[in-house]
Each structure stands twice: as structure tokens, then as C-alpha cells.
Design a protein around this motif. Structure first.
Motif, mmCIF file in Angstrom:
data_model
loop_
_atom_site.group_PDB
_atom_site.id
_atom_site.type_symbol
_atom_site.label_atom_id
_atom_site.label_comp_id
_atom_site.label_asym_id
_atom_site.label_seq_id
_atom_site.Cartn_x
_atom_site.Cartn_y
_atom_site.Cartn_z
ATOM 1 N N UNK A 19 0.827 -1.199 0.000
ATOM 2 C CA UNK A 19 0.000 0.000 0.000
ATOM 3 C C UNK A 19 0.867 1.256 0.000
ATOM 4 N N UNK A 20 0.211 2.368 -0.270
ATOM 5 C CA UNK A 20 0.883 3.660 -0.328
ATOM 6 C C UNK A 20 1.516 4.018 1.011
ATOM 7 N N UNK A 21 2.747 4.496 0.944
ATOM 8 C CA UNK A 21 3.450 5.015 2.109
ATOM 9 C C UNK A 21 4.112 6.317 1.683
ATOM 10 N N UNK A 22 3.518 7.439 2.066
ATOM 11 C CA UNK A 22 4.046 8.730 1.646
ATOM 12 C C UNK A 22 5.498 8.916 2.058
ATOM 13 N N UNK A 23 5.883 8.341 3.177
ATOM 14 C CA UNK A 23 7.250 8.528 3.661
ATOM 15 C C UNK A 23 8.292 7.880 2.753
ATOM 16 N N UNK A 24 7.852 6.994 1.868
ATOM 17 C CA UNK A 24 8.785 6.346 0.942
ATOM 18 C C UNK A 24 8.916 7.102 -0.383
ATOM 19 N N UNK A 25 8.120 8.140 -0.583
ATOM 20 C CA UNK A 25 8.169 8.880 -1.837
ATOM 21 C C UNK A 25 9.346 9.851 -1.844
ATOM 22 N N UNK A 26 9.833 10.160 -3.038
ATOM 23 C CA UNK A 26 10.871 11.165 -3.191
ATOM 24 C C UNK A 26 10.306 12.541 -2.847
ATOM 25 N N UNK A 27 11.193 13.515 -2.671
ATOM 26 C CA UNK A 27 10.815 14.879 -2.326
ATOM 27 C C UNK A 27 9.906 14.900 -1.097
ATOM 28 N N UNK A 71 -10.368 4.381 -2.807
ATOM 29 C CA UNK A 71 -9.541 3.325 -2.214
ATOM 30 C C UNK A 71 -8.050 3.611 -2.283
ATOM 31 N N UNK A 72 -7.680 4.858 -2.474
ATOM 32 C CA UNK A 72 -6.276 5.181 -2.658
ATOM 33 C C UNK A 72 -5.393 4.722 -1.504
ATOM 34 N N UNK A 73 -5.882 4.803 -0.301
ATOM 35 C CA UNK A 73 -5.049 4.436 0.855
ATOM 36 C C UNK A 73 -4.920 2.920 1.007
ATOM 37 N N UNK A 74 -5.877 2.171 0.444
ATOM 38 C CA UNK A 74 -5.834 0.710 0.574
ATOM 39 C C UNK A 74 -5.308 0.022 -0.683
ATOM 40 N N UNK A 75 -5.238 0.733 -1.781
ATOM 41 C CA UNK A 75 -4.916 0.114 -3.070
ATOM 42 C C UNK A 75 -3.452 -0.310 -3.139
ATOM 43 N N UNK A 76 -3.199 -1.350 -3.924
ATOM 44 C CA UNK A 76 -1.823 -1.774 -4.187
ATOM 45 C C UNK A 76 -1.123 -0.721 -5.047
#
Length: 264
Positions: A19-27, A71-76
Motif C-alpha cells: 500500500x501507499x506510504x508517503x514517507x517512501x516517496x521522493x521529495x 480506495x487510494x489508501x488501501x490500493x496496491x
């Protein structure tokens, strides 16, 4: 060298990983704004469909896009290089590049986004729909929001090298480099040259503009180009057999070039 690309309206249907993890994104400095836009987008998906579709600038009947956003927070997720599927990204065809070129793309390319601000091709994101022209509840128009928050992050990402700006108009308007950075930034317009009654005529193209830009980035990556200045970047494009015509630009403004193509 930093390469700025627009996103694609077409996107992969589903992701394939965590799932999405904002902390893993660049910038990571963009994460507070990303969280605001993400929350507003998910909340909008719960509004009456007509309201939500209008806010996103979508056509009636595109309810599947709203269900996807809900479903953005739960989506693969998947790497952004696989999420974006439009003409430019098909021409870039990152998956077929040698490993060294793929790694260079991961370092050098940033994709503009109404939801994320900008992401690298290696960042894992879920499929979504959030055009830059969207107006989200509580946030208003996205261009103004990102205009206030993107500058520092993109300036830092640019470092001391040249910037190849291939963004489309709506995304380019969100951030315009100024001063010294602008003078090492190249914006590109693609023109189709054909002969009409024996006279060469040049015209702006749309669909093939994207394909040409995708091929251009692919060729730079395959060549392992490492220009240190905007002038060296122009030379690199010409060395790759592109016909490049420079246009005049005011002091402290991005340099403008036309790439002329005879076949689409």
C-alpha cells in the motif's frame, strides 16, 4: 540533468505491491501537501457523483475513477513508471531499456502530478485520477496550491545541472524556474515540418508531440548523456540527430527550443 515530464491521463488499472506510504516517496518535503490533496481526493469520492465528477473535470459516467480514488489508501501500488501508460510513456518504454539507463531514469526524471506534486519513476503510487485542473473541497484549485509549495523542492532536485522541461502547459504553469536556474532550463516545443506547394510549413502537433518527447528522453538515456549546461544539452540532442532550433528568451527566463520532425 533533471528531466521534467507531465503525467498521463491514462494509467494502469491496478497496482501489484504494498500500500501507499508517503514517507517512501521522493521529495519528502511535499508530503504535508500530498496528505492534504490525498485526503481531499478520497473525501470527494464520497460526495454525490455529479459533484465529484465536476470537481475533477471528468465526464458523466466515469464513476470507476471515483471508486478508484476512494480506495487510494488501501490500493496496491506500483512504480510510477508502470502506473503512467499514455503515449509519452509508451514511447519512452522504460522497461525495455538497459539496466544502466533505467537507473539513470530513476535519478533524473520527475513526473508532475496534481496529486503528488512530483514523483520519480521509481516511487510506488496507486492508480489515481487527479488532473491538475481539479478543484478539491477545502483546497480549491490545485495549480495555486502547488504553485505555493513546489518551488523549493524542484529547485533542490535540479541541483547545479541543466533542466529539460517537457511538461505540458497546465503543469508547466505550476512552477516556472527563475533567474540562474531558468537560464539552464530548456523548454521544448515539437513542430511538424511538411511541404505545402513547395514551401516548408511547420505546425504544432499534440498526440505526436508526446511521442516525440518520449523518444527524446529514451534516446538521451540510451546515450548515457550527462550534459553539464543547457548548451551542452542542446548539443547532445543534435548529436542524437534531432533538429533543434533555439528561440530567443528574455534574461532570467527558461531557454526555448523547437524540435523539428518531418515524420510523425
Amino acid at each position: 540533468m533533471l528531466i521534467l515530464l507531465p503525467p498521463s491521463e491514462g494509467k494502469a488499472e491496478v497496482g501489484s505491491g504494498r500500500r501507499l506510504d508517503l514517507d517512501r516517496l521522493s521529495l519528502p518535503g511535499l508530503n504535508p501537501v500530498r496528505e492534504q490533496v490525498l485526503s481531499a481526493l478520497v473525501a470527494l469520492a464520497g460526495e454525490p457523483p455529479e459533484t465529484a465528477l465536476t470537481a475533477l473535470g471528468l465526464a458523466p459516467g466515469q464513476h470507476g475513477e471515483l471508486r478508484r480514488n476512494a480506495r487510494l489508501r488501501q490500493a496496491a501500488t506500483a512504480p510510477a513508471a508502470r502506473i503512467y501508460t499514455g503515449v509519452l510513456y509508451e514511447a519512452l518504454d522504460l522497461a525495455s531499456l538497459p539496466a544502466t539507463a533505467q537507473r539513470a531514469a530513476g535519478r533524473q526524471v520527475l513526473v508532475s502530478s496534481g496529486l503528488w506534486g512530483a514523483v520519480r519513476l521509481t516511487d510506488r503510487i496507486p492508480p489515481y485520477r487527479c488532473p491538475i485542473g481539479a478543484r478539491l473541497p477545502g483546497l480549491g484549485a490545485l495549480p495555486g496550491l502547488w504553485r505555493r509549495n513546489l518551488g523549493a523542492a524542484l529547485t533542490e532536485a535540479a541541483g547545479r545541472g541543466p533542466v529539460l522541461d517537457l511538461r505540458s502547459g497546465a503543469y508547466a504553469a505550476v512552477w516556472t524556474p527563475r533567474g540562474e536556474l531558468a537560464e539552464r532550463t530548456l523548454t521544448v516545443r515539437v513542430l511538424h515540418e511538411r511541404e505545402v506547394d513547395g514551401v516548408p510549413v511547420r505546425s504544432v502537433v499534440s498526440h505526436f508531440n508526446k511521442a516525440t518527447k518520449g523518444r527524446l528522453v529514451r534516446d538521451l538515456l540510451l546515450a548515457g548523456a550527462r550534459p553539464r549546461t543547457a548548451g551542452a544539452l542542446v548539443t547532445a540532442l543534435r548529436d542524437l540527430k534531432y533538429t533543434v532550433c533555439e528561440q530567443s528568451a528574455g534574461a532570467g527566463r527558461p531557454r526555448q527550443v523547437d524540435v523539428i520532425v518531418s515524420e510523425l
